[in-house]
Write an enzyme that holds these catalytic residues in place. Structure first.
Site, PDB file in Angstrom:
ATOM      1  CG  HIS A 113       6.884  49.293  -6.472  1.00 21.77           C
ATOM      2  ND1 HIS A 113       7.495  49.116  -7.696  1.00 21.77           N
ATOM      3  CD2 HIS A 113       5.766  50.027  -6.701  1.00 21.77           C
ATOM      4  CE1 HIS A 113       6.779  49.728  -8.616  1.00 21.77           C
ATOM      5  NE2 HIS A 113       5.727  50.292  -8.044  1.00 21.77           N
ATOM      6  CG  ASP A 128       3.443  52.870  -9.996  1.00 21.48           C
ATOM      7  OD1 ASP A 128       4.080  51.851  -9.638  1.00 21.48           O
ATOM      8  OD2 ASP A 128       3.190  53.123 -11.191  1.00 21.48           O
TER       9      ASP A 128
END
EC number: 3.1.1.4
Length: 192
Positions: A113, A128
């Site tokens: 991420h 996300d």
């Protein structure tokens, strides 16, 4: 008897010179105060601007959507020679939070991420969604491995909490990462 001598006459030029020197010193003091005041005002405005930008970044940018874009509307391009910072696992330096839950696959999701946020042009939403998929896969793997619904529920609760934090508090880290990784061709920084 001695007659007192008259006081020496002061020349008007000398008096004028003393008066001008005194006035010049006062003018210099006022100028210094004026410059200091102007500098204080400029610094105050800069601080307010910084706080407002931080608040906008935290809440989702100017339009409420967390998108990185150049101010002139052009598309940001990858910054030449940019080296992404090492991933920090599950945490945020912005809030002084670092989670070490001890699940390697969770740390792997967080690191992916972080790298996604630092990929110029990648949307926060895409990063996300990839993060959410990675996290949900961890819980599916826990269920396959352990087969206990109790552990799966705890996993899902942890994952949901982590994902909600990223959704609601991740805009500033995303925008900061994009600013570092991207370059806007027609923008030059100017100082006040």
């Amino acid at each position: 008897m001695v007659t007192p001598r008259p006081a020496p006459a002061r020349s008007p030029a000398l008096l004028l010179l003393l008066l001008l020197a005194t006035a010049r010193g006062q003018e210099q003091d006022q100028t210094t105060d004026w410059r200091a005041t102007l500098k204080t005002i400029r610094n105050g405005i800069h601080k307010i601007d910084t706080y407002l930008n931080a608040a906008l970044d935290l809440l989702g940018g100017e339009d409420g959507l967390c998108q990185y874009k150049c101010s002139d509307g052009s598309k940001p391009v990858p910054r030449y020679g940019y080296k992404p910072s090492p991933p920090n696992g599950c945490g945020s330096p912005l809030f002084g939070v670092h989670l070490n839950i001890g699940i390697p696959s969770l740390t792997k999701c967080c690191n992916q991420h972080d790298r996604c946020y630092e990929t110029c042009g990648k949307s926060k939403n895409d990063c996300d969604e990839e993060f959410q998929y990675c996290l949900s896969k961890i819980c599916r793997d826990v269920q396959k491995t352990l087969g206990l619904s109790q552990n799966v529920q705890a996993c899902e609760t942890t994952v949901e909490l982590l994902f909600d934090s990223v959704i609601h508090l991740g805009c500033k880290p995303y925008l900061d990462s994009q600013r570092a990784a991207c370059w806007c061709r027609y923008e030059e920084k100017t100082d006040l």
